[in-house]
Design an enzyme around this catalytic site. Structure first.
Site, PDB file in Angstrom:
ATOM      1  N   HIS A 138       3.527 -12.779  -6.778  1.00 22.65           N
ATOM      2  CA  HIS A 138       3.479 -12.625  -5.311  1.00 22.65           C
ATOM      3  C   HIS A 138       4.563 -13.463  -4.629  1.00 22.65           C
ATOM      4  O   HIS A 138       4.277 -14.348  -3.815  1.00 22.65           O
ATOM      5  CB  HIS A 138       2.104 -13.011  -4.757  1.00 22.65           C
ATOM      6  CG  HIS A 138       1.825 -12.346  -3.428  1.00 22.65           C
ATOM      7  ND1 HIS A 138       0.551 -12.146  -2.950  1.00 22.65           N
ATOM      8  CD2 HIS A 138       2.665 -11.843  -2.477  1.00 22.65           C
ATOM      9  CE1 HIS A 138       0.610 -11.552  -1.766  1.00 22.65           C
ATOM     10  NE2 HIS A 138       1.883 -11.365  -1.465  1.00 22.65           N
ATOM     11  N   ARG A 178       8.404  -0.873   8.536  1.00 20.26           N
ATOM     12  CA  ARG A 178       9.512  -1.819   8.663  1.00 20.26           C
ATOM     13  C   ARG A 178      10.129  -2.188   7.317  1.00 20.26           C
ATOM     14  O   ARG A 178      11.316  -2.513   7.246  1.00 20.26           O
ATOM     15  CB  ARG A 178       9.037  -3.088   9.387  1.00 20.26           C
ATOM     16  CG  ARG A 178       7.924  -3.804   8.674  1.00 20.26           C
ATOM     17  CD  ARG A 178       7.301  -4.906   9.500  1.00 20.26           C
ATOM     18  NE  ARG A 178       6.303  -5.585   8.689  1.00 20.26           N
ATOM     19  CZ  ARG A 178       6.580  -6.589   7.889  1.00 20.26           C
ATOM     20  NH1 ARG A 178       7.810  -7.053   7.797  1.00 20.26           N
ATOM     21  NH2 ARG A 178       5.638  -7.144   7.163  1.00 20.26           N
ATOM     22  N   ARG A 220       0.197  -4.847  -1.239  1.00 17.90           N
ATOM     23  CA  ARG A 220      -1.102  -5.474  -1.513  1.00 17.90           C
ATOM     24  C   ARG A 220      -1.784  -4.701  -2.629  1.00 17.90           C
ATOM     25  O   ARG A 220      -1.745  -3.463  -2.658  1.00 17.90           O
ATOM     26  CB  ARG A 220      -2.007  -5.472  -0.276  1.00 17.90           C
ATOM     27  CG  ARG A 220      -1.538  -6.360   0.873  1.00 17.90           C
ATOM     28  CD  ARG A 220      -1.533  -7.827   0.504  1.00 17.90           C
ATOM     29  NE  ARG A 220      -1.180  -8.679   1.618  1.00 17.90           N
ATOM     30  CZ  ARG A 220       0.044  -9.013   1.974  1.00 17.90           C
ATOM     31  NH1 ARG A 220       1.073  -8.503   1.295  1.00 17.90           N
ATOM     32  NH2 ARG A 220       0.273  -9.815   2.995  1.00 17.90           N
ATOM     33  N   GLU A 271      -5.971 -13.332  -6.671  1.00 24.79           N
ATOM     34  CA  GLU A 271      -4.837 -14.266  -6.705  1.00 24.79           C
ATOM     35  C   GLU A 271      -5.324 -15.678  -6.406  1.00 24.79           C
ATOM     36  O   GLU A 271      -6.250 -15.852  -5.618  1.00 24.79           O
ATOM     37  CB  GLU A 271      -3.776 -13.843  -5.688  1.00 24.79           C
ATOM     38  CG  GLU A 271      -3.153 -12.485  -5.994  1.00 24.79           C
ATOM     39  CD  GLU A 271      -2.028 -12.114  -5.019  1.00 24.79           C
ATOM     40  OE1 GLU A 271      -1.641 -12.973  -4.190  1.00 24.79           O
ATOM     41  OE2 GLU A 271      -1.529 -10.987  -5.092  1.00 24.79           O
ATOM     42  N   THR A 310       4.687  -4.053  -4.022  1.00 23.34           N
ATOM     43  CA  THR A 310       4.960  -5.392  -3.502  1.00 23.34           C
ATOM     44  C   THR A 310       4.221  -5.614  -2.189  1.00 23.34           C
ATOM     45  O   THR A 310       4.490  -6.588  -1.482  1.00 23.34           O
ATOM     46  CB  THR A 310       6.478  -5.590  -3.270  1.00 23.34           C
ATOM     47  OG1 THR A 310       6.947  -4.582  -2.375  1.00 23.34           O
ATOM     48  CG2 THR A 310       7.248  -5.525  -4.578  1.00 23.34           C
TER      49      THR A 310
END
Length: 324
Positions: free
Chosen positions: A284, A153, A235, A264, A233
């Site tokens: 992120h 997508r 994981r 993170e 962008t």
């Protein structure tokens, strides 16, 4: 119901139109990032927990000390949640996986990072602010080969951006993804090795699941050109741990642009990715736009309303429904 929302760093959610969906409930919003010992106290009376992506790890050691918790509502994948412990404790996990809804925010950030890295925008801006006029020569996108790893997508949206910039698109991924890409007129790589060897820009667009964890290896990265760019962008776990730093130090690929990290939040200014001149880093923020928040949290809050009405939706662990 008593609802707690974690990690709303900029106190944004209460300003969204969709927040009105929770007006009849007791909602507490936390704007900082807290460790488990603090969360145990904060969430002691919480019945519904709302998460913003993977900002907080929800493990058994925490869940076992939250006796009133009955629902976790979030969106997207859930590697940060101990689903087995949720089921054992009767905690429902509702998470819309939005398979048919592109994240245009993430796709747009991907393209912003491509442009920023190849034109050295952060470095040029920083130099100009120091009184230095031009520090190097960038690269034009037109005619470069855009490699899309994972044609889903978001990947197909980014491929469209590439076409608009005059970039031939090369795709690699699962069989179904390759069939869709070919139907859309894109070129399919003959092999994974050929994909990494050929592309000038490689952009990763896959969900992080057991089958994709570490799917990009150090050997894959070593096949990339010294002038090429890796963009992630999606994981950090898609890349073999430590492989990206080692590859950049070896000069293949020559550049990287990343929005996601192995740990993170990344708060160490001396992290190798942050100190390399050939890396563009963002914290992120791929999904962090007001428009995307309205979409995501509208769904997250709908999951809460469905649970309150006695008909939970998007349930990941249906066995929890029959737990006492």
């Amino acid at each position: 119901m008593k609802i707690s929302i974690l990690d709303d760093y900029h106190d944004t959610l209460r300003t969204l139109d969709c927040f009105e969906k929770l007006q009849s409930h007791d909602v507490t919003i936390w704007n900082d990032h807290a460790e488990e010992a603090v969360l145990v106290e904060r969430l002691r009376d919480t019945e519904v927990l709302v998460l913003i992506r993977e900002r907080t790890q929800i493990r058994a050691s925490l869940l076992e000390r939250l006796p009133r918790l009955r629902l976790i509502s979030q969106r997207s994948v859930y590697p940060h949640i101990d689903v087995e412990a949720c089921t054992r404790l009767g905690v429902i996990l509702s998470s819309s996986l939005h398979a048919g809804t592109p994240s245009y925010a993430a796709a747009e950030l991907t393209w912003a990072l491509v442009l920023a890295a190849l034109r050295q925008l952060p470095q040029q801006v920083s130099a100009l602010k120091r009184g230095v006029w031009q520090i190097g020569v960038g690269h034009t996108l037109r005619g470069k080969i855009l490699g899309i790893y994972g044609y889903g997508r978001i990947g197909n949206v980014v491929a469209g951006y590439g076409n608009a910039f005059g970039m031939p698109v090369l795709v690699w991924g699962r069989e179904g993804a390759l069939a869709r890409a070919q139907a859309d007129g894109h070129r399919i790589a003959s092999s994974k090795a050929a994909f990494f060897e050929t592309a000038d820009v490689v952009s990763l667009h896959m969900r992080l699941v057991d089958a994709t964890r570490g799917i990009v290896t150090g050997q894959d990265l070593a096949r990339m050109k010294p002038t090429s760019l890796l963009v992630n962008t999606s994981r950090a776990g898609l890349v073999e741990p430590g492989a990206l730093v080692a590859a950049l130090q070896a000069g293949r690929p020559g550049m990287a642009a990343v929005d996601v990290y192995e740990h993170e939040p990344l708060l160490d200014p001396q992290d190798p990715l942050l100190v390399m001149d050939n890396v563009v880093c963002t914290p992120h923020i791929g999904y962090v736009t007001r428009d995307e928040y309205e979409l995501q949290f509208g769904e997250i809050f709908d999951q809460i309303l469905a649970y309150a009405a006695g008909a939970p939706i998007n349930v990941i662990n249906p066995a929890a429904l029959i737990r006492p």
